[in-house]
Design a protein around this motif. Sequence first.
Motif, PDB file in Angstrom:
ATOM      1  N   SER A 158      -5.612 -13.613  63.055  1.00  0.00           N
ATOM      2  CA  SER A 158      -5.479 -13.380  61.600  1.00  0.00           C
ATOM      3  C   SER A 158      -4.784 -12.058  61.274  1.00  0.00           C
ATOM      4  O   SER A 158      -4.939 -11.538  60.171  1.00  0.00           O
ATOM      5  CB  SER A 158      -6.848 -13.435  60.902  1.00  0.00           C
ATOM      6  N   VAL A 161      -1.425 -13.944  58.246  1.00  0.00           N
ATOM      7  CA  VAL A 161      -2.165 -15.000  57.548  1.00  0.00           C
ATOM      8  C   VAL A 161      -1.239 -15.734  56.587  1.00  0.00           C
ATOM      9  O   VAL A 161      -0.146 -15.267  56.263  1.00  0.00           O
ATOM     10  CB  VAL A 161      -3.357 -14.416  56.762  1.00  0.00           C
ATOM     11  N   ALA A 162      -1.690 -16.903  56.125  1.00  0.00           N
ATOM     12  CA  ALA A 162      -0.925 -17.674  55.149  1.00  0.00           C
ATOM     13  C   ALA A 162      -0.937 -16.964  53.800  1.00  0.00           C
ATOM     14  O   ALA A 162      -1.930 -16.323  53.439  1.00  0.00           O
ATOM     15  CB  ALA A 162      -1.511 -19.073  55.015  1.00  0.00           C
ATOM     16  N   ASN A 163       0.173 -17.070  53.102  1.00  0.00           N
ATOM     17  CA  ASN A 163       0.287 -16.457  51.787  1.00  0.00           C
ATOM     18  C   ASN A 163       1.082 -17.400  50.886  1.00  0.00           C
ATOM     19  O   ASN A 163       2.240 -17.698  51.192  1.00  0.00           O
ATOM     20  CB  ASN A 163       0.997 -15.101  51.893  1.00  0.00           C
ATOM     21  N   PRO A 164       0.490 -17.889  49.790  1.00  0.00           N
ATOM     22  CA  PRO A 164       1.183 -18.861  48.927  1.00  0.00           C
ATOM     23  C   PRO A 164       2.517 -18.340  48.393  1.00  0.00           C
ATOM     24  O   PRO A 164       3.455 -19.118  48.200  1.00  0.00           O
ATOM     25  CB  PRO A 164       0.184 -19.072  47.775  1.00  0.00           C
ATOM     26  N   THR A 166       4.558 -15.748  49.747  1.00  0.00           N
ATOM     27  CA  THR A 166       5.567 -15.376  50.742  1.00  0.00           C
ATOM     28  C   THR A 166       5.465 -16.209  52.021  1.00  0.00           C
ATOM     29  O   THR A 166       6.076 -15.864  53.028  1.00  0.00           O
ATOM     30  CB  THR A 166       5.425 -13.891  51.106  1.00  0.00           C
ATOM     31  N   LYS A 167       4.714 -17.307  51.981  1.00  0.00           N
ATOM     32  CA  LYS A 167       4.464 -18.178  53.134  1.00  0.00           C
ATOM     33  C   LYS A 167       3.514 -17.524  54.136  1.00  0.00           C
ATOM     34  O   LYS A 167       2.471 -18.054  54.456  1.00  0.00           O
ATOM     35  CB  LYS A 167       5.775 -18.581  53.840  1.00  0.00           C
ATOM     36  N   ILE A 168       3.879 -16.354  54.679  1.00  0.00           N
ATOM     37  CA  ILE A 168       2.987 -15.606  55.566  1.00  0.00           C
ATOM     38  C   ILE A 168       3.008 -14.135  55.175  1.00  0.00           C
ATOM     39  O   ILE A 168       3.955 -13.662  54.553  1.00  0.00           O
ATOM     40  CB  ILE A 168       3.372 -15.744  57.055  1.00  0.00           C
ATOM     41  N   SER A 169       1.960 -13.421  55.569  1.00  0.00           N
ATOM     42  CA  SER A 169       1.909 -11.980  55.296  1.00  0.00           C
ATOM     43  C   SER A 169       0.911 -11.345  56.260  1.00  0.00           C
ATOM     44  O   SER A 169       0.174 -12.042  56.962  1.00  0.00           O
ATOM     45  CB  SER A 169       1.481 -11.702  53.847  1.00  0.00           C
ATOM     46  N   SER A 172      -4.779  -8.363  54.800  1.00  0.00           N
ATOM     47  CA  SER A 172      -5.031  -7.284  53.845  1.00  0.00           C
ATOM     48  C   SER A 172      -6.417  -6.679  54.076  1.00  0.00           C
ATOM     49  O   SER A 172      -7.440  -7.281  53.743  1.00  0.00           O
ATOM     50  CB  SER A 172      -4.938  -7.811  52.407  1.00  0.00           C
TER      51      SER A 172
END
Length: 464
Positions: A158, A161-164, A166-169, A172
């Motif tokens: 992790s 991780v997935a990010n709606p 930017t797709k991934i990030s 945090s």
Amino acid sequence: MENESGLLEKIFHLRENGTTARTEIMAGITTFMTMAYILAVNPSIMSATGMDKGAVLTATALAGFIGTMCMAIMANYPFALAPGMGLNAFFAFTVVKQMGYSWQMALAAVFVEGLIFIVLSLTNVREAIFNAIPVNLKKAVSAGIGLFIAFIGLGSASIIVANPATKISLFSFKGALTAGTFATTGTPVVLALIGVIFTAILMVKKVKGNILWGILFTWILGILCELSGLYLPNPKMGAFSTLPNLSAGIASFAPQSISPLLFELDFSQLFTFNFVVVLLSFLFVDIFDTIGTLVGVSSKANMLDENNKLPHIKGALMADAVATSVGALIGVSTTTTYVESASGVSEGGRTGLTATTTAVLFLVSIFLSPIFMAIPAFATAPALIIVGFLMFTAVTGIDFNDPTEAIPCYFAIIAMPFAYSIAEGISFGIITYTLINMITGHKDKVSLLMMCLTVIFILKYILL
């Protein structure tokens, strides 16, 4: 002891391959440790189809044992096999859940796929495909696998991780602290990052078994954090306990029966169009995932001969094919050569003794499943990330002065992590290599087989 050493030398030709029994065994342990996650992940995925989870665990371990032993016996190579990631998800969520077929029918498709592979291996088709891939593209496959492995490691811990939006990030830490979930979601990320640095330091110091020690060090840190309350497991959030579940006492170590899965194949739709589509999908992904893994790992290990061919590749391909059909009979999706074999190779593994060690550990894991299933993803992630670096160094061998070679290599490399598939990386690389060289007047560089593969790949994207 001397007699045992002589027997190992006779079977595996250790001196001829520039290795020792100790090195091979350590390499085999390392490979298993980086693959042990499949014992936890595969039952979770396959059980979504209604298959018995405990039976899948036993079948997964048996498939790993049988397939990897086949590799040791048939090819004397340090490559390990197990039910493949990606293929198991395709099996469960696409073929069964989305297309509506039974898991028994899906197992039948996997079994037939394995039989086809056996024929292709005996007739040298798969070997010809391996040998037809240009030298620079083989190095690109190795480098691309490096990025792919690293991406798997970063995701499993992790760190990414997935990010709606930017797709991934990146994970945090601030978000975890704000949500009050840091002990569950943030601690594993910190431990994985510590594990990466620790493993890298051991590598710089040239400590033998550095990748294995990195896994164990990170796992022990996780146990200490859990015992002290710094890490709070929560299965609903994907954070599992680092401690073996021994609540059932000695019964915890009893193997789960595979009788609910054994020989449960449904051939009733064998001659339907949909069965053929499923079969071809399994066939394509497996054949090029296997070839890609063999190309990448063997290139990194300097196993290719002066003609950039892998000696005894027929045995390796045959082992993969036999393991696929046998795996289907005992109840698992496609059994294939694992890219994590690179971790053992990076530890010096060069012969079937490495594979034999890994195979034995798969067999032992049937009886020690609570222990092996307790190895957390954040402990194996540093190994994958560091092995990714080792594989990626193959990029320095690519001829970047020739755009007709370099551009297809570039596409092959970036496609693997971005498409999350070794097979797609090979596909992108071969298509662009053929088209660029044919159109720019370098037809002599493109073999007839490369042209045929290009047509097949393009048709695959159109029809499947």
